[in-house]
Design a protein around this motif. Structure first.
Motif, mmCIF file in Angstrom:
data_model
loop_
_atom_site.group_PDB
_atom_site.id
_atom_site.type_symbol
_atom_site.label_atom_id
_atom_site.label_comp_id
_atom_site.label_asym_id
_atom_site.label_seq_id
_atom_site.Cartn_x
_atom_site.Cartn_y
_atom_site.Cartn_z
ATOM 1 N N ASP A 242 0.836 -1.206 0.000
ATOM 2 C CA ASP A 242 0.000 0.000 0.000
ATOM 3 C C ASP A 242 0.870 1.255 0.000
ATOM 4 O O ASP A 242 0.566 2.246 -0.705
ATOM 5 N N LEU A 245 2.179 1.791 -3.516
ATOM 6 C CA LEU A 245 1.196 2.379 -4.424
ATOM 7 C C LEU A 245 0.918 3.838 -4.090
ATOM 8 O O LEU A 245 0.687 4.658 -4.992
ATOM 9 N N ASP A 246 0.946 4.190 -2.804
ATOM 10 C CA ASP A 246 0.723 5.581 -2.419
ATOM 11 C C ASP A 246 1.849 6.486 -2.883
ATOM 12 O O ASP A 246 1.642 7.694 -3.080
ATOM 13 N N VAL A 250 -0.266 9.085 -9.627
ATOM 14 C CA VAL A 250 -1.336 8.791 -10.572
ATOM 15 C C VAL A 250 -1.434 7.299 -10.851
ATOM 16 O O VAL A 250 -2.503 6.679 -10.776
ATOM 17 N N GLY A 252 -0.381 4.843 -9.151
ATOM 18 C CA GLY A 252 -0.718 4.035 -7.982
ATOM 19 C C GLY A 252 -2.214 3.842 -7.825
ATOM 20 O O GLY A 252 -2.687 2.731 -7.536
ATOM 21 N N SER A 253 -2.992 4.891 -8.024
ATOM 22 C CA SER A 253 -4.451 4.772 -7.902
ATOM 23 C C SER A 253 -5.026 3.866 -8.985
ATOM 24 O O SER A 253 -5.933 3.058 -8.729
ATOM 25 N N ALA A 254 -4.469 3.979 -10.217
ATOM 26 C CA ALA A 254 -4.944 3.127 -11.305
ATOM 27 C C ALA A 254 -4.616 1.662 -11.033
ATOM 28 O O ALA A 254 -5.446 0.764 -11.249
ATOM 29 N N ARG A 256 -4.164 0.306 -8.139
ATOM 30 C CA ARG A 256 -4.976 -0.179 -7.020
ATOM 31 C C ARG A 256 -6.355 -0.639 -7.507
ATOM 32 O O ARG A 256 -6.869 -1.660 -7.068
ATOM 33 N N VAL A 257 -6.933 0.113 -8.430
ATOM 34 C CA VAL A 257 -8.234 -0.267 -8.964
ATOM 35 C C VAL A 257 -8.122 -1.523 -9.824
ATOM 36 O O VAL A 257 -8.956 -2.449 -9.731
ATOM 37 N N SER A 260 -7.593 -4.733 -7.828
ATOM 38 C CA SER A 260 -8.614 -5.031 -6.818
ATOM 39 C C SER A 260 -9.707 -5.971 -7.314
ATOM 40 O O SER A 260 -10.558 -6.371 -6.525
#
Length: 521
Positions: A242, A245-246, A250, A252-254, A256-257, A260
């Motif tokens: 985590d 990814l943080d 930009v 990192g959020s993509a 994470r999705v 998931s």
């Protein structure tokens, strides 16, 4: 069938079956309620007709016979629900079973020769397996209906979410698994296309390039994926992932999705499709082995069980989809009409298993030379009729009916054995009607005389000779006297039995011609 149809002679066999059915029906109706008795006779006659149709060369008749046997087995099982107590159940099933055994032996033979294929046993064995599969499928459907599996599946799919690290690692493992399955599925697809075209050749070649054998995958890659699977579920590793990814504003959020769950759904669908191909191929190979060298013959024997399983399953589906809530049988809690279908299939399965066990027992007795193959059904049916008559006497059956039932049991056995002897020596269609009539008439006359003698002694001699005790004469003494006299009559029949084989009408006419010629000389 061979050139000589050596089943029991038609005339005596028909008479024997008719006597067994009528006497058993009358005695059964005189002992218990008519509805279970009539239901039992309906099921028994369906089984007898099915066995007769099963032992033929026409597949349509074999399929019809299979359906009749399954229907008869189901009716026999349903008779248990109609009986009020244990003894009523025994009587309601015993008399129809006795008549059924006699009718089967009279029409088609209960135990075939050792060198002949036993279509009845094969049909029962195969139907047992089909019914077991049907029961398992209906139980699965009942459980699925109880837990509302479609809605559960929808909720799981819509709410599917994973930790990004777990999703990242499982995506790798899923891709490897898909490649391994694709390697096996490609071989299966090639076997399904006997004459591929240029287009299919190119498609299969591309699948070969994608598919990978387990041993072609580098060992470090397999070890890396395995190590990641061990680490992915550790909380510390998830926390570190985590943070990683943080650290990516930009991307990192993509990631994470993506990690998931969105990519897992199409990957899972592809894996399930590949597994379906492999499962279908296994089922196809098992089906080919199950059907044997003559699939049409095997399917004809299994028609009854297939129709029962599929019909009940589709009926349960239709009733459930239509919202019908009325229960036609005891059901599993929340299982809807699939529970009813399961109960019905279990009843038919139990009846088929019991019928198969009875056939096996008779075959073993024939093999041990306890029973003759030619009269196994006649002997067992007449013996069961005699035993059921005695049980009926305990339940208040009239003395005259007890004597008639006992005499009918002896007549069925004697006439059946005589018909089997004629069929064995001269064939089923031999012109021996006169000989059969004389034999059956003589047997019936001796038994009728024995019954009249018992009635004369009971109602004339005893009151005259012992008037003070006749009123207190027990029923057991009358029954014992009647059975003793019937046993004497049976012994007389055995002594007077013809040792030589039966004569045809042509033989008798030839003998008369010879005697006429001798007299003229």
């Amino acid at each position: 069938m061979t050139a000589l149809d050596n089943r029991p002679a038609a005339s005596s066999a028909a008479l024997t079956g008719t006597v067994a059915v009528l006497v058993s029906l009358v005695l059964g109706l005189a002992v218990v309620d008519p509805i279970p008795v009539l239901a039992g006779f309906g099921g028994g006659l369906c089984i007898a007709a099915g066995v007769w149709a099963l032992r033929s060369e026409a597949r349509e008749r074999i399929a019809g016979g299979s359906i009749l046997i399954i229907i008869g087995a189901g009716v026999f099982c349903g008779t248990a629900l109609l009986a009020t107590d244990y003894w009523s159940l025994v009587v309601a099933l015993g008399f129809p079973l006795a008549a059924t055994l006699v009718v089967i032996d009279a029409s088609s033979g209960l135990v075939p020769p050792a060198d002949a294929t036993d279509e009845l046993s094969a049909m029962l064995d195969e139907s047992f397996v089909v019914l077991v599969v049907g029961v398992i499928v209906t139980i699965v459907c009942a459980v699925a209906a109880a837990v509302r599996l479609p809605w559960v599946f929808v909720r799981v799919v819509t709410g599917f979410s994973l930790h990004p690290l777990v999703g990242f690692v499982t995506l790798q493992a899923g891709v490897l698994l898909a490649l391994l399955l694709l390697d096996r599925a490609t071989e299966t697809l090639e076997s399904w296309v006997p004459a591929p075209t240029a287009t299919t050749d190119r498609a299969l070649e591309r699948l070969d390039l994608l598919g990978t054998n387990w041993w072609d995958i580098d060992t470090p890659l397999k070890a890396a994926v395995g190590l990641q699977l061990l680490v992915a579920f550790v909380p510390t590793a998830q926390m570190l992932f985590d943070r990683f990814l943080d650290s990516l504003p930009v991307l990192g959020s993509a990631l994470r999705v993506v990690f998931s769950g969105p990519l897992h759904l199409p990957l899972a669908a592809g894996i399930l499709a590949l597994l379906a191909i492999l499962i279908v191929e296994r089922l196809r190979q098992w089906l080919l082995q199950w059907l044997g060298d003559d699939p049409g013959q095997s399917l004809a024997r299994q028609t009854g069980s297939i129709v029962a399983a599929v019909g009940l399953l589709l009926g349960a589906l239709a009733l459930t989809a239509a919202g019908v809530t009325r229960r036609v049988a005891p059901t599993f809690t929340g299982g809807g009409h699939y529970g009813s279908a399961t109960v019905l299939l279990l009843g038919v399965l139990i009846s088929v298993a019991v019928l198969r066990g009875l056939i096996t027992l008779l075959a073993e007795l024939v093999g041990a030379e306890v029973l003759s193959r030619r009269v196994a059904g006649f002997a067992t049916g007449s013996g069961l009729l005699f035993v059921m008559t005695l049980l009926g006497a305990e339940r208040g059956l009239a003395p005259i009916l007890v004597l008639v039932g006992s005499a009918a049991a002896l007549l069925v056995w004697d006439a059946g054995a005589h018909a089997s002897s004629i069929g064995q020596q001269l064939g089923r269609d031999a012109e021996t009607t006169d000989s059969e009539f004389v034999h059956v008439t003589g047997t019936a006359a001796v038994l009728a005389g024995a019954i009249l003698l018992v009635l004369f002694v009971r109602y004339v001699l005893i009151p005259v000779a012992v008037p003070t005790t006749s009123a207190g004469l027990s029923f057991s003494s009358v029954l014992a006297l009647g059975l003793v006299l019937l046993a004497i009559a049976a012994f007389a029949l055995a002594l007077n039995a013809h040792e030589e084989g039966p004569h045809t009408s042509g033989d008798r006419s030839g003998s008369r011609g010879e005697r006429t010629a001798d007299d003229s000389d």
